[in-house]
Design a protein around this motif. Structure first.
Motif, PDB file in Angstrom:
ATOM      1  N   ASP A  22      -9.704 -34.982   3.737  1.00 15.18           N
ATOM      2  CA  ASP A  22      -9.727 -35.580   2.813  1.00 15.18           C
ATOM      3  C   ASP A  22      -9.999 -36.793   3.656  1.00 15.18           C
ATOM      4  O   ASP A  22      -9.847 -36.768   4.865  1.00 15.18           O
ATOM      5  CB  ASP A  22      -8.245 -36.071   2.161  1.00 15.18           C
ATOM      6  N   ARG A  23      -9.903 -38.424   3.582  1.00 14.54           N
ATOM      7  CA  ARG A  23     -10.728 -40.114   4.382  1.00 14.54           C
ATOM      8  C   ARG A  23      -9.120 -39.068   5.003  1.00 14.54           C
ATOM      9  O   ARG A  23      -8.019 -39.395   4.025  1.00 14.54           O
ATOM     10  CB  ARG A  23     -10.839 -40.573   3.341  1.00 14.54           C
ATOM     11  N   ILE A  24      -9.197 -39.566   5.730  1.00 15.29           N
ATOM     12  CA  ILE A  24      -8.314 -40.088   7.182  1.00 15.29           C
ATOM     13  C   ILE A  24      -6.720 -41.555   6.259  1.00 15.29           C
ATOM     14  O   ILE A  24      -7.871 -42.189   5.822  1.00 15.29           O
ATOM     15  CB  ILE A  24      -8.652 -40.304   8.466  1.00 15.29           C
ATOM     16  N   VAL A  25      -6.022 -41.209   5.953  1.00 13.09           N
ATOM     17  CA  VAL A  25      -5.206 -42.094   6.397  1.00 13.09           C
ATOM     18  C   VAL A  25      -4.379 -42.994   7.244  1.00 13.09           C
ATOM     19  O   VAL A  25      -4.307 -42.682   8.142  1.00 13.09           O
ATOM     20  CB  VAL A  25      -3.368 -41.960   5.384  1.00 13.09           C
ATOM     21  N   GLY A  53      -3.804 -33.033  -0.026  1.00 13.09           N
ATOM     22  CA  GLY A  53      -3.151 -33.914   0.779  1.00 13.09           C
ATOM     23  C   GLY A  53      -2.621 -34.966   1.319  1.00 13.09           C
ATOM     24  O   GLY A  53      -1.390 -34.969   1.598  1.00 13.09           O
ATOM     25  N   ALA A  54      -3.710 -35.059   1.910  1.00 16.12           N
ATOM     26  CA  ALA A  54      -3.456 -36.970   3.087  1.00 16.12           C
ATOM     27  C   ALA A  54      -2.777 -37.119   2.593  1.00 16.12           C
ATOM     28  O   ALA A  54      -1.496 -38.040   3.178  1.00 16.12           O
ATOM     29  CB  ALA A  54      -4.522 -36.970   3.766  1.00 16.12           C
ATOM     30  N   TRP A  55      -2.336 -37.971   1.918  1.00 11.35           N
ATOM     31  CA  TRP A  55      -2.296 -38.879   0.767  1.00 11.35           C
ATOM     32  C   TRP A  55      -0.987 -38.847   0.260  1.00 11.35           C
ATOM     33  O   TRP A  55       0.461 -39.221   0.301  1.00 11.35           O
ATOM     34  CB  TRP A  55      -2.966 -39.672   0.177  1.00 11.35           C
ATOM     35  N   SER A  56      -0.769 -37.503  -0.351  1.00  8.53           N
ATOM     36  CA  SER A  56       0.519 -37.073  -0.481  1.00  8.53           C
ATOM     37  C   SER A  56       1.485 -36.789   0.498  1.00  8.53           C
ATOM     38  O   SER A  56       3.107 -37.110   0.281  1.00  8.53           O
ATOM     39  CB  SER A  56       0.564 -36.207  -1.564  1.00  8.53           C
ATOM     40  N   ARG A  57       1.524 -36.477   1.286  1.00 12.07           N
ATOM     41  CA  ARG A  57       2.108 -36.223   2.896  1.00 12.07           C
ATOM     42  C   ARG A  57       2.146 -37.674   2.672  1.00 12.07           C
ATOM     43  O   ARG A  57       3.560 -37.650   3.624  1.00 12.07           O
ATOM     44  CB  ARG A  57       1.670 -35.837   3.273  1.00 12.07           C
ATOM     45  N   THR A 145     -10.084 -47.326  -4.534  1.00  7.20           N
ATOM     46  CA  THR A 145     -11.528 -47.031  -4.535  1.00  7.20           C
ATOM     47  C   THR A 145     -12.196 -47.540  -3.542  1.00  7.20           C
ATOM     48  O   THR A 145     -12.282 -49.169  -3.276  1.00  7.20           O
ATOM     49  CB  THR A 145     -11.766 -47.721  -5.927  1.00  7.20           C
ATOM     50  N   PRO A 146     -13.265 -47.591  -3.306  1.00  5.46           N
ATOM     51  CA  PRO A 146     -14.698 -48.095  -2.792  1.00  5.46           C
ATOM     52  C   PRO A 146     -15.177 -48.591  -3.738  1.00  5.46           C
ATOM     53  O   PRO A 146     -14.889 -48.671  -5.217  1.00  5.46           O
ATOM     54  CB  PRO A 146     -15.103 -46.402  -2.525  1.00  5.46           C
ATOM     55  N   VAL A 147     -15.367 -49.850  -3.180  1.00  5.25           N
ATOM     56  CA  VAL A 147     -16.319 -50.818  -4.304  1.00  5.25           C
ATOM     57  C   VAL A 147     -17.544 -50.284  -4.167  1.00  5.25           C
ATOM     58  O   VAL A 147     -18.398 -50.966  -2.729  1.00  5.25           O
ATOM     59  CB  VAL A 147     -16.144 -52.571  -3.406  1.00  5.25           C
ATOM     60  N   HIS A 148     -18.499 -49.971  -5.403  1.00  6.00           N
ATOM     61  CA  HIS A 148     -19.749 -49.833  -4.855  1.00  6.00           C
ATOM     62  C   HIS A 148     -20.899 -50.677  -4.205  1.00  6.00           C
ATOM     63  O   HIS A 148     -21.263 -50.663  -3.898  1.00  6.00           O
ATOM     64  CB  HIS A 148     -20.102 -49.332  -6.663  1.00  6.00           C
TER      65      HIS A 148
END
Length: 196
Positions: A22-25, A53-57, A145-148
């Protein structure tokens, strides 16, 4: 329903088996979430497309009772093994685009629904219609979300939503707000409240 080539369990299982993470929070992302969402310990949260689960944690560390759902059983297994110290956190495999709704997502049972970096892979119309039913009267949907357009301008190749798709997220919702998660505007958050 397959939204794109990346919306299958097989694709994500392969990716996680090859070491996808996952991308780091960041602390900034967490603080912005606390400020805008006004989450308090004990609230019930659902993390759609939780990955490992990074964001869930991060949500569980705020004292929320969290269930993370992901299409990949490989990601769910890794998320569970990385999260053994959290009593207020659980994970389950679920294809939000194609499977029937889990019993845990009963009407008016969730205070916060998060969708971090996964909106591009969802049948957003179906997801948001379901979210209205799951939310408590003061509940909120929090989509990051990333912005395209920003990604394209910076030469990045990531899945994100266009400005038009981001604005469409708020159609039919009584309260819509937005803030930037990344200083350069390449990642944004949208908050939706229905207030039945």
């Amino acid at each position: 329903m397959i939204i794109n080539d990346f919306a299958t369990a097989e694709y994500w299982n392969r990716a996680y088996k090859k070491g996808r993470t996952d991308r780091i929070v960041t602390p900034l992302e967490t603080e912005l979430f606390r400020y805008y969402v006004k989450a308090v310990p004990g609230m019930v949260a659902v993390d759609i497309g939780c990955g490992t689960g990074a964001w869930s944690r991060a949500l569980a560390s705020m004292g929320l009772s969290v269930t993370g759902y992901d299409i990949s059983d490989v990601a769910v297994a890794e998320a569970s093994s990385l999260s053994s110290g959290h009593n207020n956190l659980r994970f389950a495999q679920w294809d939000v685009n194609g499977d029937s709704i889990p019993p845990y997502l009963a009407p008016r049972s969730v205070d916060i629904i998060t969708c971090r970096l996964t909106a591009a892979f969802l049948d957003r119309q179906r997801f948001l219609a379901d979210a209205v039913r799951w939310l408590t009267p003061d509940g909120v949907v929090h989509i990051v979300t990333p912005v395209h357009e920003q990604l394209s301008a910076n030469g990045l190749n990531m899945d994100g939503l266009t400005e038009r798709e981001i604005s469409q997220l708020g159609e039919g919702w009584k309260e819509v707000s937005r803030y930037n998660v990344a200083v350069d505007g390449s990642t944004t958050a949208v908050l939706l409240q229905y207030r039945a």
